[in-house]
Design a protein around this motif. Structure first.
Motif, PDB file in Angstrom:
ATOM      1  N   THR A 159      53.222 176.732  40.652  1.00 10.43           N
ATOM      2  CA  THR A 159      52.736 175.468  41.190  1.00 10.43           C
ATOM      3  C   THR A 159      51.517 175.097  40.362  1.00 10.43           C
ATOM      4  OG1 THR A 159      53.517 176.011  43.401  1.00 10.43           O
ATOM      5  CG2 THR A 159      51.796 174.350  43.244  1.00 10.43           C
ATOM      6  N   ARG A 160      51.430 173.836  39.968  1.00 14.59           N
ATOM      7  CA  ARG A 160      50.323 173.397  39.121  1.00 14.59           C
ATOM      8  C   ARG A 160      49.316 172.595  39.925  1.00 14.59           C
ATOM      9  NH1 ARG A 160      54.945 172.370  35.862  1.00 14.59           N
ATOM     10  NH2 ARG A 160      55.634 171.669  37.877  1.00 14.59           N
TER      11      ARG A 160
ATOM     12  N   ASN B 215      59.117 172.465  40.784  1.00 11.49           N
ATOM     13  CA  ASN B 215      60.205 171.539  40.450  1.00 11.49           C
ATOM     14  C   ASN B 215      59.694 170.183  39.982  1.00 11.49           C
ATOM     15  OD1 ASN B 215      62.021 173.513  41.293  1.00 11.49           O
ATOM     16  ND2 ASN B 215      61.906 172.826  43.404  1.00 11.49           N
ATOM     17  N   ASP B 216      58.430 170.104  39.610  1.00  8.15           N
ATOM     18  CA  ASP B 216      57.781 168.878  39.117  1.00  8.15           C
ATOM     19  C   ASP B 216      57.711 167.767  40.152  1.00  8.15           C
ATOM     20  OD1 ASP B 216      57.316 170.099  36.695  1.00  8.15           O
ATOM     21  OD2 ASP B 216      59.075 169.249  35.735  1.00  8.15           O
ATOM     22  N   ILE B 217      57.621 168.129  41.416  1.00  5.16           N
ATOM     23  CA  ILE B 217      57.476 167.152  42.492  1.00  5.16           C
ATOM     24  C   ILE B 217      56.043 167.200  42.997  1.00  5.16           C
ATOM     25  CG2 ILE B 217      58.238 166.517  44.813  1.00  5.16           C
ATOM     26  CD1 ILE B 217      60.905 167.955  44.110  1.00  5.16           C
ATOM     27  N   PRO B 218      55.336 166.060  42.996  1.00  5.13           N
ATOM     28  CA  PRO B 218      53.966 166.060  43.529  1.00  5.13           C
ATOM     29  C   PRO B 218      53.991 166.299  45.044  1.00  5.13           C
ATOM     30  CG  PRO B 218      54.540 163.919  42.587  1.00  5.13           C
ATOM     31  CD  PRO B 218      55.740 164.788  42.476  1.00  5.13           C
ATOM     32  N   ILE B 219      53.276 167.331  45.494  1.00  6.12           N
ATOM     33  CA  ILE B 219      53.271 167.634  46.920  1.00  6.12           C
ATOM     34  C   ILE B 219      51.939 167.282  47.577  1.00  6.12           C
ATOM     35  CG2 ILE B 219      55.075 169.372  46.789  1.00  6.12           C
ATOM     36  CD1 ILE B 219      52.941 171.528  46.780  1.00  6.12           C
ATOM     37  N   TYR B 220      50.921 166.987  46.770  1.00  9.58           N
ATOM     38  CA  TYR B 220      49.636 166.553  47.317  1.00  9.58           C
ATOM     39  C   TYR B 220      48.915 165.743  46.247  1.00  9.58           C
ATOM     40  CZ  TYR B 220      44.880 166.595  49.067  1.00  9.58           C
ATOM     41  OH  TYR B 220      43.631 166.210  49.485  1.00  9.58           O
ATOM     42  N   GLU B 221      48.287 164.653  46.650  1.00 14.26           N
ATOM     43  CA  GLU B 221      47.505 163.825  45.731  1.00 14.26           C
ATOM     44  C   GLU B 221      46.226 163.393  46.420  1.00 14.26           C
ATOM     45  OE1 GLU B 221      49.807 160.526  44.316  1.00 14.26           O
ATOM     46  OE2 GLU B 221      51.555 161.767  43.949  1.00 14.26           O
ATOM     47  N   ALA B 222      45.124 163.435  45.690  1.00 18.61           N
ATOM     48  CA  ALA B 222      43.849 162.977  46.231  1.00 18.61           C
ATOM     49  C   ALA B 222      43.038 162.342  45.118  1.00 18.61           C
ATOM     50  CB  ALA B 222      43.067 164.132  46.847  1.00 18.61           C
ATOM     51  N   GLU B 223      42.500 161.183  45.408  1.00 18.69           N
ATOM     52  CA  GLU B 223      41.579 160.542  44.481  1.00 18.69           C
ATOM     53  C   GLU B 223      40.178 160.831  44.984  1.00 18.69           C
ATOM     54  OE1 GLU B 223      42.739 156.477  44.462  1.00 18.69           O
ATOM     55  OE2 GLU B 223      44.690 156.912  43.589  1.00 18.69           O
ATOM     56  N   VAL B 224      39.481 161.690  44.258  1.00 17.92           N
ATOM     57  CA  VAL B 224      38.109 162.040  44.616  1.00 17.92           C
ATOM     58  C   VAL B 224      37.195 161.404  43.588  1.00 17.92           C
ATOM     59  CG1 VAL B 224      38.643 164.130  45.899  1.00 17.92           C
ATOM     60  CG2 VAL B 224      38.421 164.268  43.463  1.00 17.92           C
ATOM     61  N   GLY B 225      36.263 160.634  44.047  1.00 20.85           N
ATOM     62  CA  GLY B 225      35.470 159.829  43.139  1.00 20.85           C
ATOM     63  C   GLY B 225      36.163 158.490  42.985  1.00 20.85           C
ATOM     64  N   SER B 226      35.920 157.821  41.904  1.00 26.10           N
ATOM     65  CA  SER B 226      36.568 156.526  41.665  1.00 26.10           C
ATOM     66  C   SER B 226      37.715 156.741  40.687  1.00 26.10           C
ATOM     67  CB  SER B 226      35.566 155.524  41.092  1.00 26.10           C
ATOM     68  OG  SER B 226      35.057 155.998  39.871  1.00 26.10           O
TER      69      SER B 226
ATOM     70  N   MET C 265      28.898 165.330  41.797  1.00 24.54           N
ATOM     71  CA  MET C 265      30.333 165.050  41.808  1.00 24.54           C
ATOM     72  C   MET C 265      30.686 164.198  40.604  1.00 24.54           C
ATOM     73  SD  MET C 265      32.504 163.487  44.912  1.00 24.54           S
ATOM     74  CE  MET C 265      34.132 162.908  44.671  1.00 24.54           C
ATOM     75  N   ALA C 266      31.840 164.446  40.065  1.00 23.44           N
ATOM     76  CA  ALA C 266      32.319 163.654  38.931  1.00 23.44           C
ATOM     77  C   ALA C 266      32.491 162.210  39.371  1.00 23.44           C
ATOM     78  CB  ALA C 266      33.642 164.215  38.432  1.00 23.44           C
ATOM     79  N   THR C 267      32.205 161.274  38.476  1.00 23.05           N
ATOM     80  CA  THR C 267      32.369 159.877  38.837  1.00 23.05           C
ATOM     81  C   THR C 267      33.838 159.488  38.883  1.00 23.05           C
ATOM     82  OG1 THR C 267      32.105 159.244  36.530  1.00 23.05           O
ATOM     83  CG2 THR C 267      30.146 159.193  37.904  1.00 23.05           C
ATOM     84  N   THR C 268      34.659 160.182  38.131  1.00 20.78           N
ATOM     85  CA  THR C 268      36.101 159.934  38.141  1.00 20.78           C
ATOM     86  C   THR C 268      36.815 161.254  38.313  1.00 20.78           C
ATOM     87  OG1 THR C 268      35.874 158.072  36.643  1.00 20.78           O
ATOM     88  CG2 THR C 268      38.049 159.033  36.834  1.00 20.78           C
ATOM     89  N   ALA C 269      37.681 161.323  39.299  1.00 26.07           N
ATOM     90  CA  ALA C 269      38.479 162.525  39.475  1.00 26.07           C
ATOM     91  C   ALA C 269      39.726 162.190  40.266  1.00 26.07           C
ATOM     92  CB  ALA C 269      37.683 163.611  40.184  1.00 26.07           C
ATOM     93  N   CYS C 270      40.850 162.705  39.781  1.00 22.88           N
ATOM     94  CA  CYS C 270      42.121 162.551  40.465  1.00 22.88           C
ATOM     95  C   CYS C 270      42.749 163.940  40.488  1.00 22.88           C
ATOM     96  CB  CYS C 270      43.009 161.562  39.724  1.00 22.88           C
ATOM     97  SG  CYS C 270      44.585 161.251  40.534  1.00 22.88           S
ATOM     98  N   PHE C 271      43.129 164.405  41.669  1.00 19.53           N
ATOM     99  CA  PHE C 271      43.640 165.746  41.837  1.00 19.53           C
ATOM    100  C   PHE C 271      45.049 165.699  42.412  1.00 19.53           C
ATOM    101  CE2 PHE C 271      44.155 169.439  44.732  1.00 19.53           C
ATOM    102  CZ  PHE C 271      44.182 170.439  43.778  1.00 19.53           C
ATOM    103  N   ILE C 272      45.962 166.462  41.812  1.00 23.61           N
ATOM    104  CA  ILE C 272      47.320 166.559  42.361  1.00 23.61           C
ATOM    105  C   ILE C 272      47.781 168.014  42.338  1.00 23.61           C
ATOM    106  CG2 ILE C 272      48.041 164.220  41.740  1.00 23.61           C
ATOM    107  CD1 ILE C 272      49.661 165.390  39.439  1.00 23.61           C
ATOM    108  N   ILE C 273      48.680 168.320  43.266  1.00 25.95           N
ATOM    109  CA  ILE C 273      49.368 169.609  43.264  1.00 25.95           C
ATOM    110  C   ILE C 273      50.832 169.290  43.005  1.00 25.95           C
ATOM    111  CG2 ILE C 273      50.013 171.647  44.593  1.00 25.95           C
ATOM    112  CD1 ILE C 273      47.459 171.293  46.222  1.00 25.95           C
ATOM    113  N   VAL C 274      51.388 169.934  41.988  1.00 22.26           N
ATOM    114  CA  VAL C 274      52.771 169.686  41.582  1.00 22.26           C
ATOM    115  C   VAL C 274      53.567 170.976  41.781  1.00 22.26           C
ATOM    116  CG1 VAL C 274      54.268 168.944  39.700  1.00 22.26           C
ATOM    117  CG2 VAL C 274      51.961 168.030  39.876  1.00 22.26           C
ATOM    118  N   SER C 275      54.688 170.869  42.485  1.00 24.22           N
ATOM    119  CA  SER C 275      55.517 172.046  42.747  1.00 24.22           C
ATOM    120  C   SER C 275      56.189 172.518  41.464  1.00 24.22           C
ATOM    121  CB  SER C 275      56.576 171.726  43.800  1.00 24.22           C
ATOM    122  OG  SER C 275      57.571 170.901  43.249  1.00 24.22           O
TER     123      SER C 275
END
Length: 129
Positions: free
Chosen positions: A72-73, A13-24, A1-11
């Protein structure tokens, strides 16, 4: 697993609909991902590829993006160099996202608050990143 990872899903319309910090991941990393949205917008209209690989860099971190057919991004800030694993992660999260969209109780573009979705995304991050 990556030591640093931040994952988001952006609609679309540029609105974040999901965010997860995986790793540190620090809160600053979410700002880096949001700043990369303009780059994603420019690249997404010039290619038919869904997986855009590394579109931006910040210090030793890389922003990888997967754009769905509905624009969706899915964005990942990471320090990993495993393109195949990242692509597989995005494809499987995209399948999970489609299942969320098929839920008649989910309003498209609204926040994804499902603990089941969150658990699955984190499991995929451990598996592929």
């Amino acid at each position: 697993m990556a030591t640093t990872a931040c994952f988001i899903i952006v609609s679309r319309n540029d609105i974040p609909i999901y965010e997860a910090e995986v790793g540190s991941a620090a809160k600053l990393h979410q700002f880096i991902l949001h700043a990369a949205l303009d780059i994603v917008q420019d690249i997404a209209w010039t290619t038919s590829a869904m997986f855009l690989k590394a579109i931006d860099r910040f210090n030793d971190l890389v922003v990888s993006v997967y754009v769905t057919a509905g624009h969706t991004r899915l964005m990942l800030l990471h320090d990993s160099r495993n393109d195949d694993g990242i692509k597989s992660f995005f494809q499987e999260v995209h399948e999970l996202y489609i299942k969320v969209l098929l839920n008649p109780l989910y309003l498209p573009g609204s926040r994804i608050a499902s603990s089941h979705f969150d658990t699955k995304v984190r499991a995929l991050a451990r598996k592929y990143l």
